[in-house]
Write a protein that holds these residues in place. Structure first.
Motif, PDB file in Angstrom:
ATOM      1  N   GLU A  93     -55.580   6.994  35.728  1.00  0.00           N
ATOM      2  CA  GLU A  93     -55.157   7.607  36.694  1.00  0.00           C
ATOM      3  C   GLU A  93     -56.597   7.768  37.439  1.00  0.00           C
ATOM      4  O   GLU A  93     -57.218   6.984  37.672  1.00  0.00           O
ATOM      5  N   ASP A  94     -56.587   8.914  38.261  1.00  0.00           N
ATOM      6  CA  ASP A  94     -57.939   9.086  39.080  1.00  0.00           C
ATOM      7  C   ASP A  94     -59.232   9.205  38.091  1.00  0.00           C
ATOM      8  O   ASP A  94     -58.804   9.697  36.887  1.00  0.00           O
ATOM      9  N   ASP A  95     -60.254   9.055  38.730  1.00  0.00           N
ATOM     10  CA  ASP A  95     -61.464   9.672  37.873  1.00  0.00           C
ATOM     11  C   ASP A  95     -61.614  11.028  37.731  1.00  0.00           C
ATOM     12  O   ASP A  95     -60.725  11.799  38.269  1.00  0.00           O
ATOM     13  N   PRO A  96     -62.150  11.190  36.472  1.00  0.00           N
ATOM     14  CA  PRO A  96     -62.134  12.659  36.199  1.00  0.00           C
ATOM     15  C   PRO A  96     -62.621  13.671  37.490  1.00  0.00           C
ATOM     16  O   PRO A  96     -63.640  13.234  38.042  1.00  0.00           O
ATOM     17  N   GLY A  97     -62.087  14.612  37.428  1.00  0.00           N
ATOM     18  CA  GLY A  97     -62.412  15.665  38.572  1.00  0.00           C
ATOM     19  C   GLY A  97     -61.467  16.741  38.543  1.00  0.00           C
ATOM     20  O   GLY A  97     -60.430  16.940  37.652  1.00  0.00           O
ATOM     21  N   ILE A  98     -61.744  17.616  39.783  1.00  0.00           N
ATOM     22  CA  ILE A  98     -60.835  18.708  40.110  1.00  0.00           C
ATOM     23  C   ILE A  98     -59.326  18.313  40.836  1.00  0.00           C
ATOM     24  O   ILE A  98     -59.832  17.761  41.719  1.00  0.00           O
ATOM     25  N   ARG A  99     -58.469  18.883  40.323  1.00  0.00           N
ATOM     26  CA  ARG A  99     -57.191  18.942  40.895  1.00  0.00           C
ATOM     27  C   ARG A  99     -56.639  20.251  41.041  1.00  0.00           C
ATOM     28  O   ARG A  99     -56.821  21.195  40.155  1.00  0.00           O
ATOM     29  N   GLN A 100     -55.677  20.455  41.899  1.00  0.00           N
ATOM     30  CA  GLN A 100     -55.265  21.820  42.291  1.00  0.00           C
ATOM     31  C   GLN A 100     -53.968  21.755  41.294  1.00  0.00           C
ATOM     32  O   GLN A 100     -52.902  20.984  41.754  1.00  0.00           O
ATOM     33  N   GLY A 101     -53.849  22.760  40.322  1.00  0.00           N
ATOM     34  CA  GLY A 101     -52.485  22.815  39.697  1.00  0.00           C
ATOM     35  C   GLY A 101     -51.762  23.964  40.222  1.00  0.00           C
ATOM     36  O   GLY A 101     -52.195  24.773  40.992  1.00  0.00           O
ATOM     37  N   PRO A 102     -50.752  24.251  39.490  1.00  0.00           N
ATOM     38  CA  PRO A 102     -49.659  25.229  39.995  1.00  0.00           C
ATOM     39  C   PRO A 102     -50.262  26.563  39.897  1.00  0.00           C
ATOM     40  O   PRO A 102     -49.881  27.546  40.565  1.00  0.00           O
ATOM     41  N   VAL A 103     -51.351  26.757  38.720  1.00  0.00           N
ATOM     42  CA  VAL A 103     -51.808  28.149  38.435  1.00  0.00           C
ATOM     43  C   VAL A 103     -53.244  27.937  38.897  1.00  0.00           C
ATOM     44  O   VAL A 103     -53.804  28.839  38.326  1.00  0.00           O
ATOM     45  N   GLY A 104     -53.774  27.117  39.694  1.00  0.00           N
ATOM     46  CA  GLY A 104     -55.115  27.271  40.070  1.00  0.00           C
ATOM     47  C   GLY A 104     -55.843  25.847  39.696  1.00  0.00           C
ATOM     48  O   GLY A 104     -55.042  24.802  39.558  1.00  0.00           O
ATOM     49  N   PRO A 105     -57.195  25.739  40.071  1.00  0.00           N
ATOM     50  CA  PRO A 105     -57.924  24.720  39.810  1.00  0.00           C
ATOM     51  C   PRO A 105     -57.969  23.990  38.404  1.00  0.00           C
ATOM     52  O   PRO A 105     -58.226  24.897  37.414  1.00  0.00           O
ATOM     53  N   LEU A 106     -57.798  22.815  38.032  1.00  0.00           N
ATOM     54  CA  LEU A 106     -58.190  22.213  36.814  1.00  0.00           C
ATOM     55  C   LEU A 106     -59.010  20.913  37.014  1.00  0.00           C
ATOM     56  O   LEU A 106     -59.073  20.323  37.887  1.00  0.00           O
ATOM     57  N   TYR A 107     -59.844  20.854  35.927  1.00  0.00           N
ATOM     58  CA  TYR A 107     -60.631  19.824  35.747  1.00  0.00           C
ATOM     59  C   TYR A 107     -60.192  18.965  34.828  1.00  0.00           C
ATOM     60  O   TYR A 107     -59.842  19.244  33.819  1.00  0.00           O
ATOM     61  N   LEU A 108     -59.818  17.534  35.265  1.00  0.00           N
ATOM     62  CA  LEU A 108     -59.006  16.583  34.405  1.00  0.00           C
ATOM     63  C   LEU A 108     -59.477  15.446  34.236  1.00  0.00           C
ATOM     64  O   LEU A 108     -60.141  14.953  35.143  1.00  0.00           O
ATOM     65  N   ALA A 109     -59.396  14.925  32.879  1.00  0.00           N
ATOM     66  CA  ALA A 109     -59.723  13.416  32.626  1.00  0.00           C
ATOM     67  C   ALA A 109     -58.844  12.818  31.804  1.00  0.00           C
ATOM     68  O   ALA A 109     -58.418  13.369  30.821  1.00  0.00           O
ATOM     69  N   TYR A 110     -58.416  11.631  32.102  1.00  0.00           N
ATOM     70  CA  TYR A 110     -57.289  10.892  31.465  1.00  0.00           C
ATOM     71  C   TYR A 110     -57.624   9.556  30.757  1.00  0.00           C
ATOM     72  O   TYR A 110     -58.594   8.827  31.442  1.00  0.00           O
ATOM     73  N   LEU A 111     -57.161   9.213  29.575  1.00  0.00           N
ATOM     74  CA  LEU A 111     -57.182   8.103  28.805  1.00  0.00           C
ATOM     75  C   LEU A 111     -55.999   7.587  28.375  1.00  0.00           C
ATOM     76  O   LEU A 111     -55.331   8.252  27.913  1.00  0.00           O
ATOM     77  N   ARG A 112     -56.240   6.362  27.668  1.00  0.00           N
ATOM     78  CA  ARG A 112     -55.163   5.707  27.142  1.00  0.00           C
ATOM     79  C   ARG A 112     -55.842   5.410  25.655  1.00  0.00           C
ATOM     80  O   ARG A 112     -57.000   4.934  25.768  1.00  0.00           O
ATOM     81  N   ASP A 113     -55.438   6.004  24.663  1.00  0.00           N
ATOM     82  CA  ASP A 113     -55.947   5.431  23.095  1.00  0.00           C
ATOM     83  C   ASP A 113     -55.801   3.964  23.012  1.00  0.00           C
ATOM     84  O   ASP A 113     -55.155   3.338  23.831  1.00  0.00           O
ATOM     85  N   PRO A 114     -56.231   3.399  22.067  1.00  0.00           N
ATOM     86  CA  PRO A 114     -56.258   1.984  21.547  1.00  0.00           C
ATOM     87  C   PRO A 114     -54.764   1.703  21.398  1.00  0.00           C
ATOM     88  O   PRO A 114     -54.334   0.549  21.500  1.00  0.00           O
TER      89      PRO A 114
END
Length: 129
Positions: A93-114
């Motif tokens: 997905e996108d680089d780690p960072g702030i996204r606007q969620g339905p209940v306010g701002p979220l800081y998100l980071a995504y990975l897939r494990d091995p």
């Protein structure tokens, strides 16, 4: 609401290296093998188990599934993301960072494990007044 999450893996030692690095990045302990041969993590009241599939078939990632980890700060989410990427994980997905969620701002980071399981580091930011 949830008691635990369990993910499948075809290589528990590879998973142990990956998840030990993720948990170390957020101040959690290394995984332990339980009496059933599953890799077991406990941190901040949550439980994560990694196991070979009981039916003997290859482990597969759930299409549309994401396992989320609560982070204490954006910096902790970044450390988690960096540790995962350095230990066999794949940033998605996108680089780690702030996204606007339905209940306010979220800081998100995504990975897939091995094994291809999708993981998310999530820190809820204060809602602006």
């Amino acid at each position: 609401m949830f008691s635990h999450m369990m993910l499948g893996s075809d290589d528990l030692e590879r998973s142990r290296r990956f998840y030990d690095a993720l948990f170390a990045a957020i101040g959690g302990p290394a995984g332990q093998i339980d009496r059933y041969g599953r890799l077991f993590y406990a941190h901040n009241g949550g439980r994560l188990l990694i196991t070979r599939p009981i039916d003997g078939a290859p482990a597969t990632a759930g299409n549309g599934s994401t396992t989320g980890f609560v982070m204490a700060s954006p910096e902790q989410a970044d450390a988690w993301h960096q540790a995962g990427a350095a230990n066999g994980g794949t940033p998605v997905e996108d680089d780690p960072g702030i996204r606007q969620g339905p209940v306010g701002p979220l800081y998100l980071a995504y990975l897939r494990d091995p094994d291809g399981n999708k993981l998310c580091a999530l820190h809820r930011l204060p809602v602006p007044a």
